[in-house]
Scaffold this active site. Structure first.
Site, PDB file in Angstrom:
ATOM      1  N   LYS A  54       8.232  -5.483  13.741  1.00 16.54           N
ATOM      2  CA  LYS A  54       9.011  -4.254  13.550  1.00 16.54           C
ATOM      3  C   LYS A  54      10.223  -4.241  14.467  1.00 16.54           C
ATOM      4  O   LYS A  54      11.337  -3.884  14.055  1.00 16.54           O
ATOM      5  CB  LYS A  54       8.141  -3.026  13.807  1.00 16.54           C
ATOM      6  CG  LYS A  54       8.861  -1.690  13.588  1.00 16.54           C
ATOM      7  CD  LYS A  54       7.882  -0.536  13.734  1.00 16.54           C
ATOM      8  CE  LYS A  54       8.549   0.807  13.443  1.00 16.54           C
ATOM      9  NZ  LYS A  54       9.468   1.225  14.510  1.00 16.54           N
ATOM     10  N   LYS A  81      -5.312  -2.602   9.296  1.00 13.95           N
ATOM     11  CA  LYS A  81      -6.623  -2.353   8.694  1.00 13.95           C
ATOM     12  C   LYS A  81      -7.577  -1.812   9.747  1.00 13.95           C
ATOM     13  O   LYS A  81      -7.576  -2.255  10.892  1.00 13.95           O
ATOM     14  CB  LYS A  81      -7.195  -3.649   8.112  1.00 13.95           C
ATOM     15  CG  LYS A  81      -6.723  -3.965   6.697  1.00 13.95           C
ATOM     16  CD  LYS A  81      -7.490  -5.157   6.148  1.00 13.95           C
ATOM     17  CE  LYS A  81      -7.095  -5.478   4.733  1.00 13.95           C
ATOM     18  NZ  LYS A  81      -7.417  -4.404   3.781  1.00 13.95           N
ATOM     19  N   HIS A 155       6.957 -10.170  -0.868  1.00 17.34           N
ATOM     20  CA  HIS A 155       5.892 -10.257   0.115  1.00 17.34           C
ATOM     21  C   HIS A 155       6.070 -11.519   0.967  1.00 17.34           C
ATOM     22  O   HIS A 155       6.245 -12.614   0.429  1.00 17.34           O
ATOM     23  CB  HIS A 155       4.520 -10.310  -0.564  1.00 17.34           C
ATOM     24  CG  HIS A 155       4.090  -9.004  -1.144  1.00 17.34           C
ATOM     25  ND1 HIS A 155       2.769  -8.711  -1.423  1.00 17.34           N
ATOM     26  CD2 HIS A 155       4.790  -7.903  -1.483  1.00 17.34           C
ATOM     27  CE1 HIS A 155       2.684  -7.477  -1.920  1.00 17.34           C
ATOM     28  NE2 HIS A 155       3.902  -6.986  -1.974  1.00 17.34           N
ATOM     29  N   GLU A 174       1.565  -9.388   7.394  1.00 16.19           N
ATOM     30  CA  GLU A 174       2.052  -9.299   6.021  1.00 16.19           C
ATOM     31  C   GLU A 174       3.221  -8.319   5.971  1.00 16.19           C
ATOM     32  O   GLU A 174       3.123  -7.195   6.467  1.00 16.19           O
ATOM     33  CB  GLU A 174       0.953  -8.829   5.071  1.00 16.19           C
ATOM     34  CG  GLU A 174       1.401  -8.785   3.619  1.00 16.19           C
ATOM     35  CD  GLU A 174       0.358  -8.179   2.694  1.00 16.19           C
ATOM     36  OE1 GLU A 174      -0.077  -8.876   1.763  1.00 16.19           O
ATOM     37  OE2 GLU A 174      -0.031  -7.019   2.927  1.00 16.19           O
ATOM     38  N   ALA A 186       5.979   2.512  -6.579  1.00 13.50           N
ATOM     39  CA  ALA A 186       4.703   1.998  -6.067  1.00 13.50           C
ATOM     40  C   ALA A 186       3.853   3.123  -5.482  1.00 13.50           C
ATOM     41  O   ALA A 186       2.634   3.160  -5.669  1.00 13.50           O
ATOM     42  CB  ALA A 186       4.967   0.922  -5.020  1.00 13.50           C
ATOM     43  N   THR A 187       4.498   4.059  -4.779  1.00 10.54           N
ATOM     44  CA  THR A 187       3.768   5.171  -4.168  1.00 10.54           C
ATOM     45  C   THR A 187       3.162   6.081  -5.230  1.00 10.54           C
ATOM     46  O   THR A 187       1.984   6.455  -5.147  1.00 10.54           O
ATOM     47  CB  THR A 187       4.708   5.987  -3.262  1.00 10.54           C
ATOM     48  OG1 THR A 187       5.239   5.139  -2.243  1.00 10.54           O
ATOM     49  CG2 THR A 187       3.959   7.147  -2.611  1.00 10.54           C
ATOM     50  N   GLU A 189       2.660   5.336  -8.462  1.00  7.23           N
ATOM     51  CA  GLU A 189       1.697   4.593  -9.272  1.00  7.23           C
ATOM     52  C   GLU A 189       0.332   4.566  -8.591  1.00  7.23           C
ATOM     53  O   GLU A 189      -0.710   4.742  -9.222  1.00  7.23           O
ATOM     54  CB  GLU A 189       2.210   3.171  -9.507  1.00  7.23           C
ATOM     55  CG  GLU A 189       1.428   2.367 -10.522  1.00  7.23           C
ATOM     56  CD  GLU A 189       0.555   1.294  -9.913  1.00  7.23           C
ATOM     57  OE1 GLU A 189      -0.070   0.534 -10.665  1.00  7.23           O
ATOM     58  OE2 GLU A 189       0.491   1.228  -8.661  1.00  7.23           O
TER      59      GLU A 189
END
Length: 231
Positions: A54, A81, A155, A174, A186-187, A189
């Site tokens: 970042k 995660k 990606h 990732e 995408a959000t 969906e």
């Protein structure tokens, strides 16, 4: 089994949830708790790797803003995660519940980069992987080759060195790179499909795919307009 094995109520709830999902395995509940605690302790390098990526992206954006008067990055989000998600995934993939098993997962630490325009995505990606301490592991271009659902994004999986007190670990991160329009699709969906308690028909999937295709046309046109206005 002693009720004192779980010192924290939240951990107790999570571990019982995991146990219920994988019940029938030879793994005992005490073993799940032990592995869970170990995984929590192993998360620190992944947090550091995520923050490092970042920081590099923010530096690239700031340099381009100063040099070219254009800030290509709209926003950067980080997510890691949870230990329970990692434990579930390791169990599902029949991987060892330790550091070696975690090394097989490339999506523990994730960074999402939302750019303004299509060309910004490739430009930022190229500048990032030019860094000597960034090692590109895998690249998947879902912009040029969208998924069947209509999903578009670039990606990258990269590894970055994290210096611990007694060693250096190369930690995978990732990175998902997309435009504002792609991120919007995408959000929504995900909201419509995965947070919906009702069965979704094939017609809905087709309509969502059509929305993604129209958004792709819009992205291309916005890129052209930007280039025309900025020579």
């Amino acid at each position: 089994m002693s009720k004192h094995i779980f010192p924290y109520k939240q951990d107790n709830k999570i571990i019982l949830m995991i146990y219920n999902k994988i019940k029938g395995d030879v793994m005992e509940l005490e073993n799940i708790f032990t592995q869970y605690q170990q995984l929590k302790n192993l998360m620190q390098p992944y947090r550091s790797a995520m923050s490092l990526v970042k920081s590099k992206l923010e530096s690239i954006d700031d340099e381009l803003k100063c040099a070219e008067n254009h800030s290509p990055i709209h926003s950067i989000q980080m997510r890691i995660k949870s230990p329970e998600s990692i434990l579930e995934k390791l169990t599902r993939k029949n991987l060892p519940l330790n550091t070696e098993g975690m090394k097989e997962l490339n999506d523990i630490a994730g960074v999402r980069v939302v750019c303004h325009y299509l060309n910004d995505i490739q430009y930022i990606a190229q500048l990032l992987i030019m860094h000597e301490d960034i090692h590109l592991v895998r690249k998947a271009n879902y912009i040029e080759y969208p998924k069947e659902s209509g999903y578009r994004s670039l990606h990258l999986v990269v590894k970055v060195p994290i210096y611990l007190k007694d060693r250096v670990e190369n930690i995978p991160v990732e990175i998902q790179m997309r435009t504002i329009a792609m991120d919007c699709w995408a959000t929504l969906e995900h909201e419509l499909l995965y947070k919906n308690n009702h069965q979704v028909s094939d017609e809905v999937h087709i309509r969502l795919k059509e929305c993604a295709d129209r958004i792709a046309i819009t992205d291309a046109e916005l890129q052209k307009i930007y280039q025309e206005l900025n020579n």
